[in-house]
Write an enzyme that holds these catalytic residues in place. Structure first.
Site, short mmCIF file in Angstrom:
data_model
loop_
_atom_site.label_atom_id
_atom_site.label_comp_id
_atom_site.label_asym_id
_atom_site.label_seq_id
_atom_site.Cartn_x
_atom_site.Cartn_y
_atom_site.Cartn_z
N CYS A 186 -41.04 6.39 -8.61
CA CYS A 186 -40.19 7.48 -8.06
C CYS A 186 -40.69 7.63 -6.66
CB CYS A 186 -40.53 8.63 -8.75
SG CYS A 186 -39.62 10.35 -8.15
N CYS B 89 -37.32 24.29 -7.01
CA CYS B 89 -38.07 23.05 -6.58
C CYS B 89 -39.02 23.28 -5.47
CB CYS B 89 -36.86 22.28 -6.17
SG CYS B 89 -37.56 20.85 -5.28
S1 SF4 Z 1 -34.34 21.15 -2.99
FE1 SF4 Z 1 -32.90 20.41 -4.57
S2 SF4 Z 1 -32.49 18.43 -3.87
FE2 SF4 Z 1 -33.98 18.88 -2.71
S3 SF4 Z 1 -35.88 17.83 -3.65
FE3 SF4 Z 1 -35.52 19.88 -4.70
S4 SF4 Z 1 -34.19 19.77 -6.37
FE4 SF4 Z 1 -33.80 18.04 -5.03
#
Ligand code: SF4
Length: 287
Positions: A41, A55
């Site tokens: 990855c 995230c």
């Molecule tokens: S912000 Fe959204 S698009 Fe960017 S790495 Fe995180 S999950 Fe993926």
């Protein structure tokens, strides 16, 4: 670029690498060895500008795009480690590459396409890897998906959907305010038709946010009869965040609601939680 550190878990078969680029920027890649395959990855950007609230990478914003060389080098390093037997299980070859690390690959379009060419061109110009073993994951930049279809690759496309309805997706994946669920899926189906590959739908299951059975049912209706595979990803919690993984019973009901429409669905094996395995977590702790 230089290795800041390697972190291993799962008896050494999951190895995460934290890289420092020439200008001090930090990025991550992960190698995962399974009995039948080895997957890497990789990151396509340092940070990410897509701002998904659950995230770790999204929280820090975009530092910069990676160059083609910086993308390819992550793979070359993993291939060397495998060849030299540094990963337990004896020497091996890399079978799969997923652009699912830091960044939105289609937002760094030219360098990502350049790296796919370097990785898949026959030796000695390229590394001779199979396009079929490469997956490019996107939040759904519709014009770039169309462009990607025009390249004529046999790579797999994965769409990080995370919600079947625009109301919720507008908040979970903010780029949805620009391109809606319907448009993103249609672009994905078109890519699938042109590449001959099944479309992957990625869906991070987040407790009490997007894991209701009715949403599973809605997702199943959207995908019914299409050449797709749904990958459910139990959320890798970010320290200090309210977002966390679903309860097992909710996860089960969600799977059943999708499968009731005849749509293939699996739950991804999550690896590397104890080494800050989710993208952006390791770089965040280093800052
Ligand atoms: S912000 Fe959204 S698009 Fe960017 S790495 Fe995180 S999950 Fe993926």
């Amino acid at each position: 670029m230089s290795v800041v550190r390697h972190l291993s878990t799962d008896q050494g078969t999951t190895r995460k690498t934290l890289w420092r680029l020439f200008d001090g920027t930090l990025v991550e890649s992960v190698l995962m060895r399974y009995p039948d395959r080895v997957t890497m990855c990789i990151s396509s950007q340092a940070g990410c500008g897509m701002n998904c609230p659950f995230c770790a990478t999204g929280q820090a914003g975009l530092d910069r795009n990676l160059s083609t060389a910086e993308i390819v080098h992550q793979i070359v390093d993993g291939m060397r480690a495998l060849r030299d037997g540094e990963v337990p299980g004896g020497p091996a070859r890399l079978s799969n590459i997923v652009f699912m690390g830091m960044g939105e690959p289609l937002a760094n379009y030219n360098r990502v396409i350049g790296s796919i060419r370097r990785l898949t061109d026959p030796e000695p110009d390229g590394l001779g890897l199979s396009q079929r073993g490469i997956t490019v994951s996107t939040v759904g930049l519709v014009p770039a998906i169309h462009r990607f279809a025009d390249e004529g690759f046999k790579c797999r496309l994965a769409i990080s959907l995370h919600a079947p309805d625009d109301e919720l997706r507008d908040t979970l994946v903010p780029v949805n305010t620009r391109w809606k669920v319907r448009e993103v899926l249609d672009a994905g189906f078109e890519y699938s038709a042109r590449s001959g590959r099944r479309l992957s739908i990625e869906y991070a299951l987040i407790r009490d946010i997007n894991d209701q059975a009715w949403r599973g049912d809605r997702l199943g209706r959207l995908l019914k009869g299409k050449p797709v595979h749904v990958n459910l990803i139990p959320l890798n919690p970010t320290p200090g965040s309210k977002w966390t993984a679903s309860r097992p019973e909710d996860e089960r009901a969600f799977v059943e609601a999708i499968a009731a429409h005849g749509v293939p669905v699996t739950i991804r094996d999550t690896r590397g939680q104890e080494i800050d395995g989710a993208c952006g977590q390791l770089a965040a702790t280093e800052r």
